[in-house]
Design a protein around this motif. Structure first.
Motif, short mmCIF file in Angstrom:
data_model
loop_
_atom_site.label_atom_id
_atom_site.label_comp_id
_atom_site.label_asym_id
_atom_site.label_seq_id
_atom_site.Cartn_x
_atom_site.Cartn_y
_atom_site.Cartn_z
N PRO A 23 0.81 -1.23 0.00
CA PRO A 23 0.00 0.00 0.00
C PRO A 23 0.85 1.28 0.00
O PRO A 23 0.43 2.29 -0.55
N GLY A 24 2.03 1.20 0.62
CA GLY A 24 2.90 2.37 0.65
C GLY A 24 3.35 2.78 -0.73
O GLY A 24 3.30 3.96 -1.10
N TYR A 25 3.80 1.81 -1.53
CA TYR A 25 4.17 2.08 -2.91
C TYR A 25 2.97 2.60 -3.68
O TYR A 25 3.07 3.53 -4.49
N MET A 26 1.82 1.97 -3.46
CA MET A 26 0.62 2.33 -4.23
C MET A 26 0.21 3.77 -3.96
O MET A 26 -0.19 4.49 -4.89
N LYS A 27 0.31 4.22 -2.73
CA LYS A 27 -0.01 5.62 -2.41
C LYS A 27 0.90 6.56 -3.19
O LYS A 27 0.45 7.59 -3.71
N LEU A 28 2.18 6.21 -3.27
CA LEU A 28 3.13 7.05 -4.02
C LEU A 28 2.76 7.10 -5.49
O LEU A 28 2.88 8.15 -6.14
N THR A 29 2.30 5.97 -6.03
CA THR A 29 1.88 5.93 -7.44
C THR A 29 0.69 6.84 -7.67
O THR A 29 0.65 7.63 -8.63
N ILE A 30 -0.31 6.75 -6.80
CA ILE A 30 -1.50 7.60 -6.92
C ILE A 30 -1.12 9.07 -6.78
O ILE A 30 -1.57 9.93 -7.55
N ASP A 31 -0.28 9.36 -5.80
CA ASP A 31 0.16 10.75 -5.59
C ASP A 31 0.86 11.30 -6.82
O ASP A 31 0.72 12.49 -7.16
N SER A 32 1.62 10.45 -7.50
CA SER A 32 2.35 10.92 -8.68
C SER A 32 1.38 11.31 -9.81
O SER A 32 1.69 12.19 -10.62
N VAL A 33 0.22 10.66 -9.85
CA VAL A 33 -0.79 11.05 -10.84
C VAL A 33 -1.39 12.40 -10.47
O VAL A 33 -1.58 13.27 -11.32
N LEU A 34 -1.65 12.59 -9.20
CA LEU A 34 -2.22 13.85 -8.73
C LEU A 34 -1.29 15.03 -8.97
O LEU A 34 -1.74 16.18 -9.09
N ASP A 48 -7.25 -5.97 -7.24
CA ASP A 48 -7.45 -7.40 -7.52
C ASP A 48 -7.70 -8.18 -6.23
O ASP A 48 -7.03 -9.17 -5.94
N ALA A 49 -8.70 -7.69 -5.46
CA ALA A 49 -9.12 -8.33 -4.18
C ALA A 49 -7.98 -8.40 -3.18
O ALA A 49 -7.83 -9.38 -2.45
N TYR A 50 -7.20 -7.31 -3.10
CA TYR A 50 -6.13 -7.26 -2.09
C TYR A 50 -6.76 -7.24 -0.70
O TYR A 50 -7.69 -6.46 -0.45
N PRO A 51 -6.28 -8.09 0.21
CA PRO A 51 -6.93 -8.23 1.53
C PRO A 51 -6.62 -7.10 2.50
O PRO A 51 -6.13 -7.32 3.61
N ASP A 52 -6.92 -5.89 2.09
CA ASP A 52 -6.61 -4.72 2.90
C ASP A 52 -7.39 -3.56 2.29
O ASP A 52 -7.49 -3.44 1.08
N SER A 53 -7.93 -2.69 3.11
CA SER A 53 -8.75 -1.58 2.62
C SER A 53 -8.01 -0.24 2.61
O SER A 53 -8.61 0.81 2.40
N THR A 54 -6.70 -0.28 2.85
CA THR A 54 -5.92 0.96 2.94
C THR A 54 -6.08 1.84 1.70
O THR A 54 -6.35 3.04 1.80
N ILE A 55 -5.92 1.25 0.52
CA ILE A 55 -5.95 2.04 -0.71
C ILE A 55 -7.37 2.50 -1.02
O ILE A 55 -7.58 3.64 -1.46
N GLU A 56 -8.35 1.67 -0.77
CA GLU A 56 -9.74 2.08 -0.98
C GLU A 56 -10.07 3.29 -0.11
O GLU A 56 -10.68 4.26 -0.58
N ASN A 57 -9.64 3.25 1.14
CA ASN A 57 -9.88 4.38 2.04
C ASN A 57 -9.11 5.62 1.59
O ASN A 57 -9.61 6.76 1.69
N TYR A 58 -7.89 5.39 1.08
CA TYR A 58 -7.06 6.52 0.65
C TYR A 58 -7.69 7.23 -0.55
O TYR A 58 -7.78 8.45 -0.59
N VAL A 59 -8.14 6.45 -1.52
CA VAL A 59 -8.78 7.03 -2.70
C VAL A 59 -10.03 7.80 -2.30
O VAL A 59 -10.30 8.90 -2.78
N ILE A 67 -10.89 10.24 -10.22
CA ILE A 67 -10.38 8.95 -9.75
C ILE A 67 -11.52 7.99 -9.46
O ILE A 67 -12.48 8.32 -8.77
N THR A 68 -11.40 6.76 -9.99
CA THR A 68 -12.37 5.70 -9.75
C THR A 68 -11.67 4.52 -9.10
O THR A 68 -10.55 4.16 -9.49
#
Length: 305
Positions: A23-34, A48-59, A67-68
């Motif tokens: 999720p840490g890498y993924m946040k950086l990826t999303i931030d780079s788009v912003l 892809d059904a990642y067992p964690d809601s961190t990114i869903e909550n972040y978006v 962003i969708t």
């Protein structure tokens, strides 16, 4: 309240991030788009059904109308996520960014400008900088070979197609798949080959080239590709599995080239020199690990057997 950003005149880029990972890498990826200098983008996260809601909550916390977030009910693998992304694309251009890579602030600006100047290009390969797991500049042997020996050199955008391009890529794949932007209408005519999960990026591009599509090489760097040892391809390299898949794919590529009468491309596929050299370079490492099966696979592939 949703945040709405004014759009600039011109085309838009559909950015898809198939997500399964840190999720840490993924946040950086999303931030780079912003942080893009050109706001003409739409971002879709395909979880892809990642067992964690961190990114869903972040978006959700970003409240950006561009962003969708889509979460699959069950894990289907990266190829299925690519297909889902392509099915959902609505803009003229589309890219599939790795969930541990990131865009430099000028990515959207560079690829949209390239599309405007070369509307005939079906694929755009912008300049790439390689970073390690910590985001620091990385200079691996693989990337030095890609960028200094294999990639065509030009100080200006270079449009390539046909046998010359196919031959170049079959000698050695110098592309960085997550950094590529495609014409949506062009790439939709093709499908990912299930039988080549690790080399499916090259397989798709070669399929497109064989059918007459072109690729534009843009020298300006605008994408950061993260190279680290625990990626799927890195793990399969040391097990030898990647090279078994590569050998099977190059046999298919040789047949495709022969069907077009492309003798130089067929020879490049049969020789697969860069792939074989890569395998042989790993033999000393496998000698130390004592993995006899992987060692034999690597030597056999390296010698062209």
């Amino acid at each position: 309240m949703s945040r709405v950003i004014p759009n600039m005149p011109g085309p838009f880029l559909d950015i898809f991030i198939p997500y399964w990972g840190d999720p840490g890498y993924m946040k950086l990826t999303i931030d780079s788009v912003l942080e893009q200098t050109n706001p003409n983008w739409r971002l879709t996260v395909v979880d892809d059904a990642y067992p964690d809601s961190t990114i869903e909550n972040y978006v959700s916390s970003l409240a950006d109308s561009r962003i969708t977030f889509i979460k699959k009910k069950q894990n289907e693998g990266i190829t299925a996520s690519f297909r889902t992304s392509l099915q959902l694309a609505q803009q003229d251009l589309v890219c599939f960014v790795g969930c541990d890579d990131y865009l430099l602030p000028n990515y959207v600006e560079i690829v949209l400008q390239a599309h405007e100047e070369f509307p005939e290009a079906d694929i755009i390969q912008p300049g790439v900088t390689v970073v390690d797991a910590d985001g620091k500049p990385s200079k691996t042997l693989v990337d030095r070979v890609k960028q200094r020996l294999l990639r065509p050199r030009s100080s200006t955008p270079l449009l390539l197609s046909g046998e010359k391009l196919a031959t170049s890529l079959l000698h050695g794949d110098w592309l960085y798949w997550p950094s590529l932007t495609f014409k949506t209408a062009s790439v939709r005519k093709f499908d990912f080959r299930n039988e080549f999960p690790i080399i499916q990026d090259l397989a798709l591009v070669v399929d497109m080239i064989v059918e007459g599509n072109s690729l534009l090489v843009v020298p300006e760097k605008c994408f950061a590709y993260r190279r680290h040892s625990d990626s799927a391809s890195s793990v399969l390299i040391l097990s030898g599995s990647r090279f078994e898949g590569e050998r099977d794919y190059f046999a298919l590529a040789a047949k495709l080239a022969r069907s077009k009468g492309w003798r130089r491309a067929e020879l490049a596929a049969r020789l697969r020199l860069t792939s074989r050299a890569h395998a042989l370079s790993l033999v000393p490492i496998l000698l130390k690990t004592g993995d006899g099966g992987a060692f034999r696979t690597m030597v056999r592939h390296g010698l062209g057997a």
